[in-house]
Design a protein around this motif. Structure first.
Motif, mmCIF file in Angstrom:
data_model
loop_
_atom_site.group_PDB
_atom_site.id
_atom_site.type_symbol
_atom_site.label_atom_id
_atom_site.label_comp_id
_atom_site.label_asym_id
_atom_site.label_seq_id
_atom_site.Cartn_x
_atom_site.Cartn_y
_atom_site.Cartn_z
ATOM 1 N N GLU A 168 0.832 -1.205 0.000
ATOM 2 C CA GLU A 168 0.000 0.000 0.000
ATOM 3 C C GLU A 168 0.866 1.254 0.000
ATOM 4 N N ILE A 169 1.901 1.226 0.843
ATOM 5 C CA ILE A 169 2.785 2.391 0.914
ATOM 6 C C ILE A 169 3.559 2.551 -0.394
ATOM 7 N N ALA A 170 4.023 1.419 -0.952
ATOM 8 C CA ALA A 170 4.795 1.482 -2.193
ATOM 9 C C ALA A 170 3.955 2.064 -3.333
ATOM 10 N N LEU A 171 2.660 1.757 -3.354
ATOM 11 C CA LEU A 171 1.800 2.288 -4.414
ATOM 12 C C LEU A 171 1.467 3.750 -4.168
ATOM 13 N N ARG A 172 1.071 4.048 -2.928
ATOM 14 C CA ARG A 172 0.630 5.412 -2.632
ATOM 15 C C ARG A 172 1.765 6.410 -2.744
ATOM 16 N N GLN A 173 2.927 6.038 -2.245
ATOM 17 C CA GLN A 173 4.025 7.005 -2.228
ATOM 18 C C GLN A 173 5.048 6.744 -3.324
ATOM 19 N N ARG A 174 4.732 5.830 -4.239
ATOM 20 C CA ARG A 174 5.569 5.562 -5.406
ATOM 21 C C ARG A 174 7.003 5.227 -5.012
ATOM 22 N N VAL A 175 7.150 4.106 -4.318
ATOM 23 C CA VAL A 175 8.460 3.676 -3.836
ATOM 24 C C VAL A 175 8.820 2.347 -4.489
ATOM 25 N N PRO A 176 10.064 2.193 -4.954
ATOM 26 C CA PRO A 176 10.486 0.885 -5.459
ATOM 27 C C PRO A 176 10.696 -0.111 -4.317
ATOM 28 N N ILE A 177 10.434 -1.385 -4.621
ATOM 29 C CA ILE A 177 10.647 -2.447 -3.644
ATOM 30 C C ILE A 177 11.831 -3.283 -4.125
ATOM 31 N N VAL A 178 12.837 -3.426 -3.282
ATOM 32 C CA VAL A 178 13.997 -4.253 -3.633
ATOM 33 C C VAL A 178 13.843 -5.614 -2.940
ATOM 34 N N PRO A 179 13.570 -6.689 -3.688
ATOM 35 C CA PRO A 179 13.477 -7.996 -3.041
ATOM 36 C C PRO A 179 14.863 -8.452 -2.598
ATOM 37 N N VAL A 180 14.929 -8.980 -1.386
ATOM 38 C CA VAL A 180 16.214 -9.405 -0.829
ATOM 39 C C VAL A 180 16.033 -10.806 -0.271
ATOM 40 N N ALA A 189 -4.323 4.897 -6.394
ATOM 41 C CA ALA A 189 -5.634 4.477 -5.890
ATOM 42 C C ALA A 189 -5.740 2.959 -5.778
ATOM 43 N N ALA A 190 -4.862 2.242 -6.493
ATOM 44 C CA ALA A 190 -4.900 0.777 -6.426
ATOM 45 C C ALA A 190 -4.599 0.290 -5.013
ATOM 46 N N ALA A 191 -3.960 1.149 -4.208
ATOM 47 C CA ALA A 191 -3.658 0.764 -2.830
ATOM 48 C C ALA A 191 -4.927 0.507 -2.027
ATOM 49 N N ASP A 192 -6.048 1.038 -2.514
ATOM 50 C CA ASP A 192 -7.309 0.827 -1.800
ATOM 51 C C ASP A 192 -8.006 -0.457 -2.227
ATOM 52 N N ASP A 193 -7.446 -1.121 -3.232
ATOM 53 C CA ASP A 193 -8.066 -2.355 -3.715
ATOM 54 C C ASP A 193 -7.392 -3.561 -3.051
ATOM 55 N N PRO A 194 -8.075 -4.214 -2.126
ATOM 56 C CA PRO A 194 -7.430 -5.313 -1.384
ATOM 57 C C PRO A 194 -6.961 -6.452 -2.288
#
Lengths: 312, 367
Positions: free
Chosen positions: A179-191, A256-261
């Protein structure tokens, strides 16, 4: 720390760290609010001393090897989402040290710690001064807004609480980070972190005792609890950390996709599958759990995966 | 006009709630120019009523507003005769009317006084509030809660008051290990039935204020201040740092924010003159550091003690008059960080803390 305490801390750091490390802890990006603390309570001197201890473990005890450090952004916010395991959350600290050591310029990983730890004296202060932040949604959002590199375990405490026979089988990821990554436009680095599960193999979880003490789980390992607190010391399993290409979900999905479970759940599963693949691959490549041959001053950090070796 | 509004402020105020067109507030001589004309580009100067003007914040606010050309007339009230420090104020700009908030009749009369209508009072700043751990009981509760309610009712009844500003504090927030570092205005409040009376009163008074936020024609603004530091301000943090030796909880050293009196006054002034609509604003100062660092800056020895011992030592010191600080009230504050997220104040009020606390100066003044 008092002014005097800070002076002593630097003297200690000067004595215990190599020139390069000392330069790094002196110069890493730090947003001072005027009194030597950053907006989340980190203090450069405390972070330096923490680095002294954990960099030693990183190099000599766990002999951490890593690859793909170039996938960690050198600026701007990002989420690091590793697997979690090994009873005590040492995997988080090893990841943070690894990023600090091998990323150029060094960045501090602001780790999100279970707020269960915030209620304990000393632990609370130590974690905060070293740059860790207690788990709360608002904290993560604020960190991202400050452009910090945030590390969090999407598995939560479920990850460290699993038994040895379930090692490296990811628990289902929580969805808050998506949700945070979508709303605040943050990349996710898988580790992926391999080695943490063997540092303290959990043979059983005494749930009634955990309830009694009010802790998330009560582990039985080959050394704990019958050796007392000493039994909590981790075994020297060799760590292998892999960083993968950042996932930028915000490029495909609107905030807005962050609101879609459904979408959020699907993306969290996607990250989980990615991390699981990385784990399986890294385990398949691993030749020995403890890799006794890599001990000793002669071969810091081992070999093999073309990792950046630690500067002398 | 003093308040040049940025588009962002206007937009923010617009989204707060639909508002009625606001014209002049009557101006000096009740010339009845109320209407739609000239509503934007800032209204005529605000004329302000300050309750609790005899408090330290009230005194500073009255003196500042009476000297500020961007504000109109200032009316100050407090129980009892006019305090001497208000004597030098220009009578053309400031008037003192003794009023006891505990007496509804006096409050009613205040709103019907010729001075009140003549000067077109359109803004009320409510500072009359007892927040000392040692002062408790029915009477204090009546002042704090029923006094606030009565005043709000009179303001709405009068039909002249366009804005009600209530000074609150960050003590209303609940603190525990799970609270975030930065609390925004929606954070959980301290509804603990065992909390100190003045905290419960503050929460209750805030609730009453919030219940009037949707009323037509009057904006209700709540300002939640971080710990105000300064001479004679009172409050827990001042009492804390006044001790020769300060004690803190062993193993904890939370971040703390202190706000300077000048910034407090500026925030209240902005709340008066800015067209914000109803809302709550966190107001923090420029200084954020840990308890021990502030103690060191202030030239105090800071000793860490385990919790039960700390409680005992604090009580003993209070008994012999060495401190006026109540550790029991601040137990959570001495463990968990309570910083305020001031995004709203920055974006809507345009508030930015400017004054750092000169500890040496503060120390010199206290003697």
């Amino acid at each position: 720390m008092t002014q005097e305490g800070r002076r002593i801390a630097w003297k200690l750091a000067e004595r215990l760290l190599s020139t390069d490390d000392l330069r790094d802890v002196r110069s890493f990006a730090f947003q001072d609010m005027g009194y030597g603390y950053d907006p989340f309570g980190m203090e450069r001197e405390s972070a330096a001393l923490t680095y002294v201890v954990f960099a030693f473990l990183h190099r000599h005890w766990f002999r951490v090897e890593s690859r793909g450090i170039h996938n960690v952004p050198i600026e701007g916010p990002a989420l690091l989402t590793p697997n979690h395991g090994g009873v005590l959350p040492i995997d988080g600290s090893m990841l943070a040290i690894d990023v600090f050591k091998r990323l150029d310029p060094p960045r501090v990983v602001r780790y999100i710690v279970d707020n269960f730890a915030a209620g304990f004296p000393f632990i609370n202060t130590f974690l905060v001064r070293a740059g860790q932040v207690f788990g709360d949604r608002k904290n993560v959002e604020d960190l991202v807004r400050h452009g910090e590199l945030v590390g969090l375990f999407p598995e939560g405490a479920k990850g460290t609480g699993k038994l040895f026979r379930e090692r490296y089988r990811l628990r289902r990821f929580n969805v808050g980070f998506i949700e945070i990554a979508l709303r605040q436009r943050v990349p996710i680095v898988p580790v992926s972190i391999v080695g943490s599960e063997e540092q303290a193999p959990m043979l059983a979880n005494l749930a009634p005792l955990a309830r009694l003490f009010g802790v998330p789980y009560f582990p039985v390992t080959p050394t704990f609890p019958h050796l007392g607190p000493l039994g909590l010391l981790p075994l020297p399993a060799k760590y292998h950390i892999t960083y993968e290409t950042p996932l930028r979900f915000y490029e495909e999905y609107p905030p807005a996709a962050a609101d879609d479970p459904v979408i959020v759940r699907m993306l969290a599963d996607k990250v989980q599958v990615r991390v699981q693949e990385m784990l399986d691959e890294a385990r398949a490549q691993r030749e020995s759990v403890f890799d006794v041959g890599s001990f000793g001053p002669g071969s810091p950090g081992g070999n093999g995966h073309g990792n950046l070796t630690h500067p002398a | 006009m003093a308040t040049s509004r940025t588009p962002r402020e206007t937009a923010a105020a617009g989204t707060t709630r639909p508002r009625t067109a606001r014209g002049g507030s009557g101006g000096r001589g009740t010339d009845g120019q109320r209407g739609t004309g000239g509503a934007h580009r800032g209204h005529p100067k605000r004329n302000v009523l300050i309750t609790g003007v005899s408090s330290t914040v009230g005194r500073h606010l009255a003196m500042h507003l009476a000297a500020d050309p961007r504000v109109g007339f200032v009316l100050g009230t407090a129980p009892g005769p006019r305090p001497r420090f208000l004597a030098p104020l220009d009578p053309a700009r400031f008037l003192y009317i003794p009023t006891d908030i505990l007496r509804p009749r006096q409050v009613r009369d205040l709103f019907h006084r010729p001075e009140f209508t003549e000067h077109g009072i359109d803004t009320v700043v409510h500072l009359a509030f007892v927040s000392h751990p040692n002062l408790r009981g029915r009477k204090v509760h009546r002042l704090n809660v029923e006094g606030t309610k009565g005043l709000l009712d009179r303001c709405m009844e009068s039909g002249r008051v366009r804005k009600f500003v209530f000074k609150s504090s960050d003590a209303v927030y609940k603190l525990d290990p799970t609270t975030p570092v930065y609390l925004d205005e929606n954070a959980d409040l301290n509804h603990d039935p065992l909390a100190d009376q003045w905290i419960q009163d503050r929460v209750a008074a805030e609730m009453i204020c919030r219940s009037r936020m949707d009323s037509q024609g009057m904006d209700v603004v709540i300002l939640r201040f971080a710990s105000i530091v300064g001479r004679n301000v009172g409050g827990q943090m001042n009492a804390y740092f006044d001790g020769r030796v300060v004690f803190r909880a062993l193993g904890y050293d939370p971040l703390l924010n202190l706000v300077h009196m000048k910034d407090v006054i500026e925030a209240i002034r902005l709340a008066i003159v800015t067209d914000t609509g109803s809302g709550i604003f966190n107001i923090a100062g420029a200084d954020t550091a840990t308890v021990s660092t502030f103690a060191e800056m202030n030239g105090r020895r800071c000793i860490a003690l385990p919790d039960p011992l700390l409680e005992f030592v604090n009580r003993a010191m209070r008994r012999v008059g060495l401190t006026d600080y109540y550790y029991s009230v601040d137990r959570d504050r001495m463990r968990y960080t309570c910083l305020l997220d001031t995004t709203r104040a920055r974006e809507i009020l345009g508030y930015q803390p400017t004054r750092t606390i000169e500890f040496a100066e503060y120390r010199g003044l206290e003697g």
